[in-house]
Design an enzyme around this catalytic site. Structure first.
Site, PDB file in Angstrom:
ATOM      1  N   MET A  78       0.823  -1.213   0.000  1.00 38.65           N
ATOM      2  CA  MET A  78       0.000   0.000   0.000  1.00 38.65           C
ATOM      3  C   MET A  78       0.858   1.264   0.000  1.00 38.65           C
ATOM      4  SD  MET A  78      -3.236  -0.524  -0.292  1.00 38.65           S
ATOM      5  CE  MET A  78      -4.042   0.910   0.414  1.00 38.65           C
ATOM      6  N   HIS A  95     -25.048 -17.622  -1.144  1.00 41.34           N
ATOM      7  CA  HIS A  95     -24.774 -19.047  -1.241  1.00 41.34           C
ATOM      8  C   HIS A  95     -25.509 -19.752  -0.106  1.00 41.34           C
ATOM      9  CE1 HIS A  95     -20.783 -19.105  -3.754  1.00 41.34           C
ATOM     10  NE2 HIS A  95     -21.830 -18.695  -4.434  1.00 41.34           N
ATOM     11  N   CYS A 155     -22.143  -3.460 -14.568  1.00 40.29           N
ATOM     12  CA  CYS A 155     -23.583  -3.218 -14.541  1.00 40.29           C
ATOM     13  C   CYS A 155     -23.945  -2.272 -15.688  1.00 40.29           C
ATOM     14  CB  CYS A 155     -23.996  -2.623 -13.203  1.00 40.29           C
ATOM     15  SG  CYS A 155     -25.776  -2.326 -13.074  1.00 40.29           S
ATOM     16  N   GLN A 190     -29.934 -10.011 -10.349  1.00 43.06           N
ATOM     17  CA  GLN A 190     -30.310 -11.093 -11.245  1.00 43.06           C
ATOM     18  C   GLN A 190     -30.410 -12.398 -10.462  1.00 43.06           C
ATOM     19  OE1 GLN A 190     -28.554 -11.200 -15.259  1.00 43.06           O
ATOM     20  NE2 GLN A 190     -27.303  -9.432 -14.661  1.00 43.06           N
ATOM     21  N   HIS A 247     -31.188  -3.110  -9.154  1.00 40.83           N
ATOM     22  CA  HIS A 247     -31.704  -4.418  -9.541  1.00 40.83           C
ATOM     23  C   HIS A 247     -30.661  -5.500  -9.303  1.00 40.83           C
ATOM     24  CE1 HIS A 247     -29.288  -3.472 -13.105  1.00 40.83           C
ATOM     25  NE2 HIS A 247     -29.343  -4.745 -13.441  1.00 40.83           N
ATOM     26  N   PHE A 253      -6.743  -4.553  -9.220  1.00 38.39           N
ATOM     27  CA  PHE A 253      -6.739  -5.331 -10.447  1.00 38.39           C
ATOM     28  C   PHE A 253      -6.335  -6.771 -10.141  1.00 38.39           C
ATOM     29  CE2 PHE A 253      -6.420  -1.040 -12.060  1.00 38.39           C
ATOM     30  CZ  PHE A 253      -7.161  -1.081 -13.238  1.00 38.39           C
ATOM     31  N   MET A 254      -7.148  -7.715 -10.606  1.00 35.48           N
ATOM     32  CA  MET A 254      -6.819  -9.135 -10.485  1.00 35.48           C
ATOM     33  C   MET A 254      -6.193  -9.589 -11.800  1.00 35.48           C
ATOM     34  SD  MET A 254      -7.533 -10.289  -7.484  1.00 35.48           S
ATOM     35  CE  MET A 254      -8.524  -9.879  -6.043  1.00 35.48           C
TER      36      MET A 254
END
Length: 357
Positions: free
Chosen positions: A37, A289, A168, A176, A174, A323-324
């Protein structure tokens, strides 16, 4: 398989040195590098989320009374509104590709349904800005959909992608709901890990985990008599949280009226803190989940515990995200501040939304 125990000394300086942490829900390890960091940032800067969204937009296909891309009109709804996704990833009548014994080129049938659920008739509100009873309506509809679709399909995935940063395509509040005839990769892995822990320890993993985190406090963000939200010990995303009931609950449809009201309250508190962190409508992907449904309803799923994952990408500010890529994609997950540091930042934020002060 490894479990919740660790050989790291109790007073190890986690916030100074890199180390690995085990994720028992995925049987994988996360590299924590808190010292990163301190590095300067000269990379990509995102556009901040749009803050001035009209309450009603005649061109928005999710607003009450408007037409969608397929020509169908929305009713003048005043609460939640559910409809079949006009561009579904899963369809109930898709043909079967047939089985193939080749170990390198296998395929299976994928069938299901995809629904869209609007939380509210107004486009300029989000869950933390909705009234508690309006959030309860959302939770009730989630439970209804899991019960309805779960009579047929093994998996019902409720998820919300909030913000353009998370892909999005519409600012109207909203989520899903996708139901499939197969158990997807992530819940299948979670099922195996929770089952293994239950068989070894005789208690659901996440029920035990919630008890331990409630005692430790250091990663707790918000809590109530029925619910607990923590930055998990194994978090990957900077301000990732795990929302857990304190009672053993298999599915969202099993929640009592009181637990649903408590869930609405703690969701508002958690999401308000998210928004207050950088004083922006905080982007995230979240999802529920719970124990599988369909044919699994007849099986013993005592190893399961209902939980929600929140994965927000923001790291340093409203415009700099995690960022992955690179090492995360090719080696293993890595994070840039400790879960304890993230939890402390969130925990110390006010619970009054910055827009209503």
């Amino acid at each position: 398989m490894l479990f919740l125990t660790t050989d790291i000394p109790q007073h190890y300086p986690f916030n100074k040195h890199q180390h690995l942490r085990y994720n028992p829900l995925r049987d994988s390890w996360v590299l924590v590098s808190a010292h990163r960091m301190k590095r300067p940032w000269a990379g990509q800067v995102e556009r901040p989320p749009e803050e001035h969204i009209p309450r009603y937009d005649p061109n928005n296909p999710l607003c009450p009374g408007n037409k969608r891309a397929n020509g169908k009109g929305n009713p003048d709804y005043d609460s939640t509104f559910v409809f079949e996704n006009d561009f579904p990833a899963l369809q109930p009548d898709a043909p079967d590709p047939g089985s193939d014994q080749d170990p390198l080129f296998q395929s299976k049938a994928a069938r299901g349904v995809c629904k869209v659920m609007c939380f509210h008739p107004w486009s300029d509100v989000t869950l933390p800005l909705m009234k508690k009873e309006e959030v309860v309506n959302v939770i009730d509809k989630w439970a209804e959909l899991v019960e309805e679709l779960g009579t047929i399909y093994p998996w019902v995935q409720i998820f919300e992608n909030k913000g353009a940063m998370m892909g999005c395509s519409n600012p109207h509040p909203h989520c899903q709901v996708w139901a499939s005839n197969f158990l997807p990769n992530e819940p299948a892995l979670s099922d195996r890990c929770q089952r293994a822990y239950y068989e070894k320890h005789g208690e659901p993993m996440l029920l035990q985990y919630a008890k331990r985190e409630a005692e430790k406090k250091e990663r707790v963000v918000v809590e109530s008599s029925d619910w607990l939200a923590v930055v998990p010990y194994w978090a990957t995303w900077p301000y990732q949280t795990l929302l857990l009931p304190r009672r053993h609950v298999l599915r969202i449809s099993d929640l009592t009226t009181e637990e649903r009201e408590g869930l609405a309250a703690i969701m508002k508190r958690l999401l308000t803190k998210y928004d207050n962190l950088f004083e922006v409508s905080f982007p995230y992907s979240m999802g529920w989940h719970g124990a599988p449904t369909g044919p699994y309803l007849k099986e013993d799923n005592s190893h399961w515990q209902l939980h929600a994952h929140y994965y927000p990408p923001l790291l340093r500010s409203a415009t700099v995200k995690k960022f992955m890529v690179g090492y995360e994609m090719l080696a293993q997950e890595q994070r840039d501040l400790t879960p304890e540091q993230a939890a402390e930042k969130l925990r110390n934020l006010p619970e009054e939304h910055y827009k209503t002060r």
